[in-house]
Design a protein around this motif. Sequence first.
Motif, PDB file in Angstrom:
ATOM      1  N   ILE A  50      -0.152  78.814 -16.709  1.00 49.45           N
ATOM      2  CA  ILE A  50      -0.540  80.065 -16.777  1.00 49.45           C
ATOM      3  C   ILE A  50       0.566  80.881 -16.099  1.00 49.45           C
ATOM      4  O   ILE A  50       0.669  82.121 -16.648  1.00 49.45           O
ATOM      5  N   ALA A  51       1.210  80.429 -15.118  1.00 46.40           N
ATOM      6  CA  ALA A  51       2.494  81.082 -14.653  1.00 46.40           C
ATOM      7  C   ALA A  51       3.521  81.475 -15.928  1.00 46.40           C
ATOM      8  O   ALA A  51       3.831  82.641 -15.804  1.00 46.40           O
ATOM      9  N   GLN A  52       3.568  80.536 -16.456  1.00 46.96           N
ATOM     10  CA  GLN A  52       4.679  80.747 -17.684  1.00 46.96           C
ATOM     11  C   GLN A  52       4.127  81.510 -18.835  1.00 46.96           C
ATOM     12  O   GLN A  52       4.909  82.451 -19.430  1.00 46.96           O
ATOM     13  N   ALA A  53       2.697  81.448 -18.974  1.00 47.23           N
ATOM     14  CA  ALA A  53       2.146  82.562 -20.115  1.00 47.23           C
ATOM     15  C   ALA A  53       2.066  83.972 -19.648  1.00 47.23           C
ATOM     16  O   ALA A  53       2.406  84.719 -20.249  1.00 47.23           O
ATOM     17  N   ARG A  54       2.010  84.069 -18.263  1.00 51.67           N
ATOM     18  CA  ARG A  54       2.201  85.387 -17.625  1.00 51.67           C
ATOM     19  C   ARG A  54       3.495  85.770 -17.785  1.00 51.67           C
ATOM     20  O   ARG A  54       3.870  87.032 -18.120  1.00 51.67           O
ATOM     21  N   THR A  55       4.623  85.256 -17.678  1.00 53.96           N
ATOM     22  CA  THR A  55       5.939  85.754 -17.893  1.00 53.96           C
ATOM     23  C   THR A  55       6.081  86.041 -19.417  1.00 53.96           C
ATOM     24  O   THR A  55       7.086  87.048 -19.617  1.00 53.96           O
ATOM     25  N   ARG A  56       5.254  85.712 -20.256  1.00 52.93           N
ATOM     26  CA  ARG A  56       5.681  85.940 -21.695  1.00 52.93           C
ATOM     27  C   ARG A  56       4.673  87.204 -22.074  1.00 52.93           C
ATOM     28  O   ARG A  56       4.469  87.621 -23.310  1.00 52.93           O
TER      29      ARG A  56
END
Length: 931
Positions: A50-56
């Motif tokens: 989720i954290a990496q998706a949010r950075t995208r």
Amino acid sequence: MARTVLRGRATAMSSALSVVRRTEQDGRSGIVVLTGEAGIGKTAVLDELIAQARTRGFASGAGKADESGQISPGAPLLVALRSGASPLIASDALAELQRSVDQPLQLLDQVSTHLEKLACASPVIFAIDDAQWADRLTRFVVRALPARLAGSPIVWVVAGRDAAGGLVSDLSRTEIPSVRMEFIHLGPLDAHDVGALAQDLLGGAPSEKVRGMLNGVGGNPFLVTQILDGLAKARTRGEPEDQVPTEFVFATRRKLLGLGAGERQLVQTAAVFGQPFAVDDATALLAEHPAAHVWAWAELAVESGLLAARDHRLSFRHDLVRETVYADLTDNARRALHKRCAEHLMATGHGPLSTAPHARASATPGDLASARILTQAADAAVAAMPHTAGDLALQAFQLLRPAQPAWLTVGEHCVDILSRVQRCAEAVTVADTLLAWSDDPAATARIQVLAARALWLMGRLADSLTRIDTALSQPGLPPALRSWLASSRALALTRTAPPDIARQAAQPALAEARLTGDREAITVALQALGEAAKNSGHHAESLAHFRALRTTAGHTHLAQEILALQLLDRFAEAETILSAAHADARNQVEAILPSVLYAQLWQEFSLGRLDDADSTAQTLIALSEELGNHTHGLQAVMITSSVALLRGDIAEARNRLAPALTHADADDEVRLPGLHLLQGWISAAEGHLDQAMSVLSPALYQAKESPTYWPWWPGWMRGFTRFGLAAGDLGFAEHAVTLAEEGAARNPGVASFEGIALQLRGTLRQDLTLLRRATEVLAHSPRPALRASGYEDYGRALLTAGQRKEGVANLDLAWDINYQVGARGSVLSLQDVMRRAGFRRSKWINDLERPRTGRAALSEAERKVAQLISAGQTNQAAARTLGLSPNTVGTHLRSIFAKLDVHSRVQLANVWNDRTATERMPELGAARRRL
């Protein structure tokens, strides 16, 4: 202490992120399913994903199921929508959703609409953790959403323990075209990863003693982290390594025992309560102690590492800690704490559903208070979680003993709930147990009729009638109960006996019910009379009964009223009621929508709106699967098969019918009448006339005795007459014509019935005067297929009589109608007749099949949907523009994706707009030349 790094999960993260990247790039939905044992790191991977998706640029929402919350409908779903610093929905929208938890279809529509709209602005990642504990409502909605939003850029993430059932299992059995599922199983960390994790947390290599402790936990990341956290704390406090507790495996019990009595009691109470709770709840649960002491104990419990304080609430650092504390309690201590939790929840207005898990866990044999809570919870769960409702009702009944006064009452309630949620075999078993002990004639009669209802739903119609007759034979029954039984018997006869017998039973039943004033009995009797009148073809009488039923029972039987209007050619009135029903469906979606869709399906099919009918049928099939109620779905399968036949695609018609041939979730009385007729029609279309006649002959000759209304549906008898004439069986044809004339006599003034009767008698006699009169009458029918058939039969007869010009003119009229509605099979047949008569028309179509893929394969309705979606509209907005339901737009969209070989709304927009621009190039070039 150094920041924790996600170790040993590079492969898992790579697989999960590939779904995120693909969704980001092409707008296609994807599903990630994470599985593994408790403590294996599923939550850590989910959080990192989720954290990496949010950075995208993904919007995100994450919810977590918990064991004690399984009975709280939709809780993880709603938490996911409102979680984090930037929730997916606003608080007022959440309040609206919370009001829909007892209406699953409405909740599904609302959540789908919210997420679709969000996904138009940015991609979304939506996660449910600890899915093994997801309640049935959450499972239903989350299982259905990916199919509904397949073309939207949403990544669905579900994490759960390995289990045979639950949401993970639901998704593993689901196949959604164009939606890729990535199943990721997390295993133990290897020694290298454990060592790297130790290096991260300790800032240096672990000692031999610590490595020994780490080797004893089997590579479980949670246990490894617990040991290392404890070691880090011990070093901070200057404690030697050999006194470091292994925080979980070796010392959870020791840590608990190291607390004071008050802190220990608080932690044990928290383990039984089972979900995060405020300290104020703790002070109420430990009311025998001063509140200040409880607050102090909470601080010490958090300092110990057993509990954590998050968002002003206390919870365990990990479910494994809670489970360990819970398992260490004695049975008596556990039951006492559950009883205290139940009392607290009831006292603070949480209701029976929230209280039921504790009531169930604290109950002992004969516990009437717990049984009543479970029964109340079952009532509350019927709409949203029918299976759970059945479990709760059974558990309530099983707590009590026959010697208790409430045993019979609770048992009767249990049978009622089990039959309402269609767990019919269990309902009959409980009923028989009660009957073996009951000496009360009234109670016995009530139980018998409840068992009869369950048997009816199981398709054991004869057994159902026997139960009702047995109940009626009881002496000394109260008048209201006797009238209810008589009404139920009449209703049963509408499916098991000829219509006249059912009517003869229903009329006195209604009179008796009105004398007693029993509303339930009146409702059942009116329903029986409406069904009996419909089955005998007296449609005006049927309409009157169903309209009277609406004043008694509300909109529950609205679909029958609409169907009666359709059978009387009053389609404009039916359309008005359908529109109102769709507007009102927000109030009673689960009860009304499938039946309203069924009525809408017949509206569209009868009026020749074949594309709409096909789409609505697909929607109804999908809803039937979602709800687990297949009766309407099977009827929809037959309609899709009929549409394929009208389009001239015989092989597709047989393929579409296949599910109805083997479906075991509906009784033969529901499946067989229409199924046999359609099989005969398909066989005749394939050229197997003998096979068709063998299937259709029993149906025709037994039509007047049939406990269904198919003989009195306009149009069937034309097919029977044509088949009989083609087979040289004049008796068969004459019988069909006689039935058509009886239908007209029973429905005077209805153009469809009167016109068909004239048409078929004229066809049998080759009487041009009757056939011409039939076309004049059928011109007033709203059914295009019947109007076209009148012109066709008159035209054929004129050709036979040598009146070629007039004959072809009528065949031309039939061609125009069939072409307009898309009845390609009839169009090609008419062209063949006119061609053999020496005529040709420039407007004729070739006999090539309609393409199955590509833009040319799209229906007119699909083209309109593709245009709007490509312009950036949501399903909801497109539905409003086209006057359709969002479900129907979604069905069109899935068909468009398949035909155009695209997988997302983004790809559809690219393909559609590129092609549209290409198609306009010649026009633009010509315009430039003119300039």
